[in-house]
Scaffold this active site. Structure first.
Site, PDB file in Angstrom:
ATOM      1  N   LYS A 185      -8.089 -74.311 -68.140  1.00  0.00           N
ATOM      2  CA  LYS A 185      -9.339 -74.139 -67.378  1.00  0.00           C
ATOM      3  C   LYS A 185      -9.179 -74.792 -66.026  1.00  0.00           C
ATOM      4  O   LYS A 185      -8.783 -75.962 -65.932  1.00  0.00           O
ATOM      5  CB  LYS A 185     -10.505 -74.819 -68.138  1.00  0.00           C
ATOM      6  N   GLN A 230      -6.835 -81.968 -62.933  1.00  0.00           N
ATOM      7  CA  GLN A 230      -7.761 -81.241 -63.806  1.00  0.00           C
ATOM      8  C   GLN A 230      -7.610 -81.679 -65.267  1.00  0.00           C
ATOM      9  O   GLN A 230      -8.587 -81.677 -66.024  1.00  0.00           O
ATOM     10  CB  GLN A 230      -7.503 -79.732 -63.662  1.00  0.00           C
ATOM     11  N   LYS A 290      -9.795 -84.762 -65.493  1.00  0.00           N
ATOM     12  CA  LYS A 290     -11.187 -84.410 -65.211  1.00  0.00           C
ATOM     13  C   LYS A 290     -11.807 -83.669 -66.403  1.00  0.00           C
ATOM     14  O   LYS A 290     -12.895 -84.002 -66.863  1.00  0.00           O
ATOM     15  CB  LYS A 290     -11.221 -83.514 -63.969  1.00  0.00           C
ATOM     16  N   LYS A 321      -4.611 -74.590 -62.643  1.00  0.00           N
ATOM     17  CA  LYS A 321      -5.065 -74.283 -61.279  1.00  0.00           C
ATOM     18  C   LYS A 321      -4.237 -73.111 -60.793  1.00  0.00           C
ATOM     19  O   LYS A 321      -3.101 -72.932 -61.226  1.00  0.00           O
ATOM     20  CB  LYS A 321      -4.838 -75.487 -60.352  1.00  0.00           C
ATOM     21  N   GLY A 357     -13.710 -70.686 -59.337  1.00  0.00           N
ATOM     22  CA  GLY A 357     -13.535 -70.788 -57.893  1.00  0.00           C
ATOM     23  C   GLY A 357     -13.000 -72.131 -57.433  1.00  0.00           C
ATOM     24  O   GLY A 357     -12.867 -73.082 -58.200  1.00  0.00           O
ATOM     25  N   ASP A 358     -12.673 -72.181 -56.151  1.00  0.00           N
ATOM     26  CA  ASP A 358     -12.282 -73.409 -55.452  1.00  0.00           C
ATOM     27  C   ASP A 358     -12.328 -73.019 -53.963  1.00  0.00           C
ATOM     28  O   ASP A 358     -13.021 -72.052 -53.616  1.00  0.00           O
ATOM     29  CB  ASP A 358     -10.877 -73.872 -55.882  1.00  0.00           C
ATOM     30  N   THR A 393     -21.198 -78.651 -58.775  1.00  0.00           N
ATOM     31  CA  THR A 393     -20.267 -79.688 -58.311  1.00  0.00           C
ATOM     32  C   THR A 393     -20.993 -80.651 -57.368  1.00  0.00           C
ATOM     33  O   THR A 393     -20.893 -81.881 -57.507  1.00  0.00           O
ATOM     34  CB  THR A 393     -19.048 -79.058 -57.621  1.00  0.00           C
ATOM     35  N   ASN A 423     -19.240 -74.822 -50.608  1.00  0.00           N
ATOM     36  CA  ASN A 423     -20.019 -74.877 -51.851  1.00  0.00           C
ATOM     37  C   ASN A 423     -20.372 -76.306 -52.231  1.00  0.00           C
ATOM     38  O   ASN A 423     -21.545 -76.645 -52.442  1.00  0.00           O
ATOM     39  CB  ASN A 423     -19.218 -74.174 -52.962  1.00  0.00           C
ATOM     40  N   SER A 445     -18.985 -75.030 -65.851  1.00  0.00           N
ATOM     41  CA  SER A 445     -18.160 -73.885 -66.267  1.00  0.00           C
ATOM     42  C   SER A 445     -18.006 -73.889 -67.789  1.00  0.00           C
ATOM     43  O   SER A 445     -18.058 -72.839 -68.431  1.00  0.00           O
ATOM     44  CB  SER A 445     -16.766 -73.964 -65.641  1.00  0.00           C
TER      45      SER A 445
END
Ligand code: NDP
Ligand code: 2IT
Length: 443
Positions: free
Chosen positions: A88, A109, A112, A124, A163-164, A207, A238, A376
């Site tokens: 993820k 990640q 996190k 990623k 997204g990123d 976020t 964002n 998410s």
């Protein structure tokens, strides 16, 4: 195990990948002293395994621009670790995307996602495609070509991208449409989807909102609140815009916003109306913040960064390494009391060390910006149950998750009288993944 020996080996095996080295060094500096107390981790080579992605997929993306010219970009998916759940993590479309950047992001990640309390592994991906200045049709062509290849490697229980930087609602929608066309199924294989086709309420805001909730948790340990605090925010995408809106709603003064063309300074703080206007302006891709200065009564500085402006709290929400040791010294000199990272690794390691040494509240990205991926995870749960929760319900869960992440940092980050959030986040994130890896055996 010794930090210099470990890093020596990692740098030799991954030459030139400086961002990846930086992210690993920051984590293992706090995890090695902890892991050394438990021989089981070293015997199973857990840290060596955690710093080696499960696999890296690299592919060619060939698409046609508006003049019919053939364009070629490189696509990537780094599937880092699936010990506690399916892979993820986001997709980044930016000119600067490289394997080093995606490996640092995928590595962060892991920790996190572990902190979110939800069952998600880490990944990623992205491309060196630059969406700036492209038409909607060009972006669609690119997204379709990218997904045609990526679709072989993802799935709702395998790997779920999101997204990123450079990948927002428009890109996720095109990517989703192409996956649906190729597979013939309507499945939750991406998060950040539109609300009419399986998206979760509050994911788009999550976020930025989560980062503000984390700041409130940190401040409450010192009996403080956001009320009246001058907040320097970087970025105008964002994460930055939803953080800024939430800060203003909580009674804080947002004194800066920034983008690649410089920063805006409003010494008295932007109003909620001005922030909503700035969000519309950036979302419509009309131009840089420079073009907005008069409309929001702010000064525009084409050079320099928000960190030069006096503030009580800094929210770096743009990109990696945007806050250097020099910037950190400037912030501290100006009396900054807290730094809460919406971006991934926005502070260089010397900058982060300066904050930790000064004893101010410092929330590293892997804890403070985990609200996005956590929501998410909530989107995945709703997709699996074929229902949609209310906005209030998702927002309440997001708040609870950020409070839990904060509590984990406090539990594992005790440092004298205070809390070292970097150490706390790294150790708490490590334990869950490491113990799952031990339980799975040598895989
Ligand atoms: P966006 O693309 O929406 O916005 C990025 C913002 O940062 C834009 O305003 C952009 O400027 C600015 N920016 C990007 N690169 C640079 C640079 N090199 N120098 C100056 N400004 C720059 O991305 P997001 O808001 O989604 O992501 C921001 C950060 O938050 C990233 O570090 C990302 O990894 C992280 N993050 C994102 C999450 C998410 O859910 N989206 C979740 C957790 C972390 P311009 O407007 O000029 O392009
Ligand atoms: O860095 C991140 O956590 C994200 N870009 C969000 C990832 C996700 O899967 O929601």
């Amino acid at each position: 195990m010794n930090l210099d020996d470990f890093m020596g080996g990692l740098v030799r095996r991954n030459p030139g990948q400086e961002e990846f080295h930086q992210a690993v060094r920051e984590v293992v500096a706090s995890v090695i002293p902890y892991a050394n107390q438990y021989p089981k981790y070293e015997r199973a080579r857990i840290l060596e395994r955690m710093t080696e992605p499960d696999r890296i997929i690299i592919f060619r993306v060939c698409w046609a621009d508006r003049d019919g010219n053939v364009r070629v970009n490189r696509g990537y998916r780094v599937q880092f670790n699936n010990a506690i759940g399916p892979y993820k993590g986001g997709l980044r479309f930016d000119r600067t995307v490289s394997l080093s950047i995606l490996k640092f992001l995928g590595f962060e990640q892991t920790f996190k996602n572990s902190l979110t309390t939800l069952p998600m592994g880490s990944a990623k991906g992205g491309s060196d495609f630059n969406p700036r200045g492209k038409t909607d049709v060009e972006v669609m062509n690119f997204c379709q070509a990218f997904m045609t290849e990526l679709s072989r490697y993802i799935g709702k229980d395998v790997d779920i991208p999101a997204g990123d930087i450079g990948v927002g609602a428009r890109e996720i929608s095109y990517l989703f449409g192409q996956y649906k066309r190729l597979s013939g199924e309507f499945a939750g294989i991406l998060t950040g989807k539109g609300l009419s086709f399986g998206g979760s309420p509050v994911r788009i805001e999550a976020t930025g909102y989560g980062c503000v909730y984390f700041a409130e948790e940190m401040l409450s340990t010192r009996g403080e609140s956001l009320e009246g605090k001058r907040c320097a925010v970087s970025g105008a995408g964002n994460v930055a815009m939803y953080a800024a809106c939430k800060l203003a709603a909580a009674g804080a003064k947002v004194v800066t916003l920034s983008d690649r063309g410089g920063f805006l300074h409003s010494p008295g703080g932007f109003t909620e109306e001005q922030l909503a206007h700035a969000m519309d302006y950036k979302a419509s891709r009309r131009g840089d913040l420079a073009g907005l200065a008069d409309e929001v009564a702010a000064e525009h500085h084409p050079d320099g960064k928000p960190w030069a402006v006096p503030c009580d709290i800094a929210f770096p929400c743009a990109t990696q390494n945007e806050l250097t040791q020099r910037d950190a010294r400037r912030l501290l000199k100006n009396g900054c009391q807290a730094v809460c990272e919406g971006a991934n690794m926005p502070s260089t390691n010397p900058a982060a060390d300066a904050f930790r040494k000064a004893g101010i509240l410092y929330g590293p990205g892997k804890a403070a910006n985990a609200g996005g991926v956590a929501t998410s995870g909530l989107e995945m749960t709703q997709n699996a149950m074929h229902l949609t929760w209310s906005r209030e319900d998702v927002d309440r869960r997001l708040r609870e998750i950020m409070a839990s992440i904060h509590a984990q940092c406090v539990e594992h980050g005790q440092d004298g009288d205070g809390v070292d959030y970097v150490k706390g986040a790294n150790i708490a994130g490590f334990i869950k993944v490491a113990d799952a890896m031990l339980a799975h055996g040598m895989v």
